[in-house]
Design a protein around this motif. Structure first.
Motif: not given
Length: 305
Positions: A65-77, A149-161, A183-186
């Motif tokens: 079972p996945f636990s954010t307390k044990k495995i760090g997540i990098g989240y870009l909202p 070790p786990v990265i979630i990117l939500d629309e990371p390129f929004s507004g960028l040149d 995990i890449f959402s766009s």
């Protein structure tokens, strides 16, 4: 590492918004999580982040079972979540220590990421004084500062040149190469095609397509050809195809300068090629159809368009 999402269901106020979402993603590969507005992407991400629990289904990492307390997540909202009136260094230090880093370790990581993102000259500036592009780069630095070790990117390129987009592209590629699970959402399909090995397309809270992107493109292109004629746009080419080659192919999509053709019955590509050669038409290009991710997305999730 392998993250597996199985049969997620989620309801709000008696209304079910996720109806059995399933997918998996492994370290060193990036997963594109795609869907129209309201498809359930944000709800799925919030379950992964353990903001709230699913009503049914499991999220496991290597079978546990996945636990954010044990495995760090990098989240870009998608919406920027940093403090506009705090200095860049002040809040990055705070976030790094909040994620368990000691002060000296955090200071070293903050310095590295400000330099890597090309915003070290703004270290002592309040975030609100930076351009939108530089704010987004600081936001990505905050996402990665604790080396998750786990990265979630939500629309990371929004507004960028284009220049700032290239910096972010390079950094994301580096993270994938370092065997991170991404995990890449766009809605920007060109970026998804550039980064992602696998995709999941969601529609109305359901998984409508998932798997290896190359294999999916091959599957969607099977039995289809692409044709463009010199001096003719897509509509003109379609009309010629209908008039002269209806026994062999049928138009299956019109683009600005070409048409997609679907072979009928037992027709082969060689037969179509021979018919075109004998027709005297000025063929600009002809060959197998390789659909873009945008084409695939519209076909599978564009039911309301």
């Amino acid at each position: 590492m392998k993250l597996e999402v199985k049969d997620l269901h989620k309801s709000f106020g008696g209304t079910e918004v996720l109806h059995g979402i399933s997918f998996s993603v492994e370290s060193g590969r990036a997963l594109g999580l795609l869907g129209r507005n309201g498809a359930g992407k944000t709800t799925t991400i919030r379950i992964l982040m353990q903001v709230f629990a699913a009503n049914k289904g499991t999220v496991t990492l290597d079978g546990v079972p996945f636990s954010t307390k044990k495995i760090g997540i990098g989240y870009l909202p998608e919406e920027r979540g940093l403090y506009p009136k705090k200095t860049v260094t002040e809040q990055l230090m705070y976030l790094a220590q909040l994620r368990g880093m000691k002060k000296a370790e955090a200071a070293k990581a903050v310095k590295h990421w400000l330099e890597r993102m090309g915003v070290e000259q703004y270290a002592s500036r309040k975030l609100e004084t930076l351009s939108k592009g530089n704010q987004q780069k600081v936001q990505l630095a905050a996402t990665l500062v604790h080396n998750p070790p786990v990265i979630i990117l939500d629309e990371p390129f929004s507004g960028l040149d284009p220049v700032n987009s290239q910096v972010l592209k390079d950094v994301i590629q580096e993270q994938i190469a370092e065997n991170k699970l991404v995990i890449f959402s766009s809605h920007q399909m060109s970026y998804v095609e550039e980064f992602c090995n696998d995709i999941v397309i969601m529609n109305h809270g359901e998984t409508v397509l998932s798997g290896d992107l190359r294999e999916i493109k091959t599957l969607f292109g099977h039995g289809r050809l692409v044709l463009s004629l010199n001096g003719k746009d897509g509509e003109e080419t379609e009309a010629i195809v209908k008039e002269r080659f209806s026994g062999l192919v049928q138009p299956d999509g019109i683009h600005k300068d070409f048409v997609v053709l679907k072979m009928t019955g037992e027709t082969t590509k060689t037969q179509v090629f021979r018919a075109l050669a004998e027709s005297g038409l000025d063929v600009e290009s002809f060959g197998d159809y390789r659909p873009s991710l945008n084409d695939i997305f519209v076909e599978r999730a564009g039911d309301e368009a």
